[in-house]
Design a protein around this motif. Structure first.
Motif, PDB file in Angstrom:
ATOM      1  N   ILE A   1       0.841  -1.197   0.000  1.00 40.68           N
ATOM      2  CA  ILE A   1       0.000   0.000   0.000  1.00 40.68           C
ATOM      3  C   ILE A   1       0.877   1.248   0.000  1.00 40.68           C
ATOM      4  CG2 ILE A   1      -1.700   1.324   1.305  1.00 40.68           C
ATOM      5  CD1 ILE A   1      -2.548  -1.581   2.351  1.00 40.68           C
ATOM      6  N   LEU A   2       1.922   1.239   0.808  1.00 36.58           N
ATOM      7  CA  LEU A   2       2.833   2.378   0.831  1.00 36.58           C
ATOM      8  C   LEU A   2       3.492   2.571  -0.532  1.00 36.58           C
ATOM      9  CD1 LEU A   2       4.411   2.010   4.363  1.00 36.58           C
ATOM     10  CD2 LEU A   2       2.750   3.702   3.596  1.00 36.58           C
ATOM     11  N   GLU A   3       3.805   1.479  -1.205  1.00 38.45           N
ATOM     12  CA  GLU A   3       4.365   1.576  -2.554  1.00 38.45           C
ATOM     13  C   GLU A   3       3.333   2.159  -3.513  1.00 38.45           C
ATOM     14  OE1 GLU A   3       7.140   1.268  -5.715  1.00 38.45           O
ATOM     15  OE2 GLU A   3       7.287   1.488  -3.551  1.00 38.45           O
ATOM     16  N   ARG A   4       2.093   1.735  -3.381  1.00 39.48           N
ATOM     17  CA  ARG A   4       1.020   2.303  -4.210  1.00 39.48           C
ATOM     18  C   ARG A   4       0.910   3.807  -3.980  1.00 39.48           C
ATOM     19  NH1 ARG A   4      -4.317  -1.576  -4.014  1.00 39.48           N
ATOM     20  NH2 ARG A   4      -3.489  -3.308  -5.240  1.00 39.48           N
TER      21      ARG A   4
ATOM     22  N   ALA B   1      -5.943   0.834  -0.928  1.00 35.69           N
ATOM     23  CA  ALA B   1      -5.982  -0.592  -0.581  1.00 35.69           C
ATOM     24  C   ALA B   1      -7.394  -1.137  -0.627  1.00 35.69           C
ATOM     25  CB  ALA B   1      -5.412  -0.794   0.819  1.00 35.69           C
ATOM     26  N   PHE B   2      -8.327  -0.337  -1.095  1.00 36.27           N
ATOM     27  CA  PHE B   2      -9.734  -0.736  -1.069  1.00 36.27           C
ATOM     28  C   PHE B   2      -9.966  -2.032  -1.833  1.00 36.27           C
ATOM     29  CE2 PHE B   2     -14.128   1.176  -0.520  1.00 36.27           C
ATOM     30  CZ  PHE B   2     -13.956   1.437   0.817  1.00 36.27           C
ATOM     31  N   ASP B   3      -9.202  -2.236  -2.894  1.00 33.67           N
ATOM     32  CA  ASP B   3      -9.352  -3.455  -3.684  1.00 33.67           C
ATOM     33  C   ASP B   3      -8.827  -4.689  -2.953  1.00 33.67           C
ATOM     34  OD1 ASP B   3      -6.734  -2.444  -3.960  1.00 33.67           O
ATOM     35  OD2 ASP B   3      -6.455  -3.494  -5.866  1.00 33.67           O
ATOM     36  N   LEU B   4      -8.097  -4.491  -1.862  1.00 39.22           N
ATOM     37  CA  LEU B   4      -7.582  -5.604  -1.066  1.00 39.22           C
ATOM     38  C   LEU B   4      -8.566  -6.023   0.023  1.00 39.22           C
ATOM     39  CD1 LEU B   4      -3.905  -4.383  -0.623  1.00 39.22           C
ATOM     40  CD2 LEU B   4      -4.812  -5.972  -2.347  1.00 39.22           C
TER      41      LEU B   4
ATOM     42  N   GLY C   1      -4.404   5.151 -12.201  1.00 35.94           N
ATOM     43  CA  GLY C   1      -4.101   3.784 -12.597  1.00 35.94           C
ATOM     44  C   GLY C   1      -3.481   2.949 -11.499  1.00 35.94           C
ATOM     45  N   ILE C   2      -3.700   3.332 -10.255  1.00 33.24           N
ATOM     46  CA  ILE C   2      -3.111   2.612  -9.126  1.00 33.24           C
ATOM     47  C   ILE C   2      -3.951   1.398  -8.768  1.00 33.24           C
ATOM     48  CG2 ILE C   2      -2.372   2.771  -6.721  1.00 33.24           C
ATOM     49  CD1 ILE C   2      -0.720   4.488  -8.735  1.00 33.24           C
TER      50      ILE C   2
END
Length: 111
Positions: free
Chosen positions: A26-29, A65-68, A100-101
């Protein structure tokens, strides 16, 4: 939660059974989103730190991170937010998608 959500240990993700490995992802995103958004802003590179501080205040890191999260965890998080925090989350989800994340599948929320 919401605006006070820490960027280095997402409790909503931990509650959903996610690990510190996902925190790192997430931090990388977020890092990638910041770089893309700054590039698109057209701001001078000398203004990056000021720009980053302002941009970060506008973003809900959980959006990246919502998609996680499963649908129930997404809904539970959304329901825990104030009206202003909900607006911030939705804006952050839109930003994450435009950059595009990530784009959470069917992240429909009830109000």
């Amino acid at each position: 939660m919401g605006q006070s959500q820490p960027i280095n240990g997402f409790p909503v993700l931990k509650e959903a059974g996610n690990s510190s490995t996902k925190d790192a992802a997430i931090l990388e995103r977020l890092r990638i989103a910041q770089a893309r958004a700054f590039e698109l802003s057209g701001e001078d590179e000398h203004d990056f730190l000021n720009w980053l501080a302002a941009w970060s205040l506008e973003q809900d890191p959980v959006a990246y991170a919502f998609d996680l999260l499963g649908q129930q965890d997404r809904q539970r998080y959304f329901d825990s937010l104030s009206a202003a925090e909900k607006t911030r989350l939705v804006a952050s989800l839109n930003t994450a998608h435009k950059l595009g994340i990530c784009s959470p599948p069917g992240w429909r929320v009830s109000e």
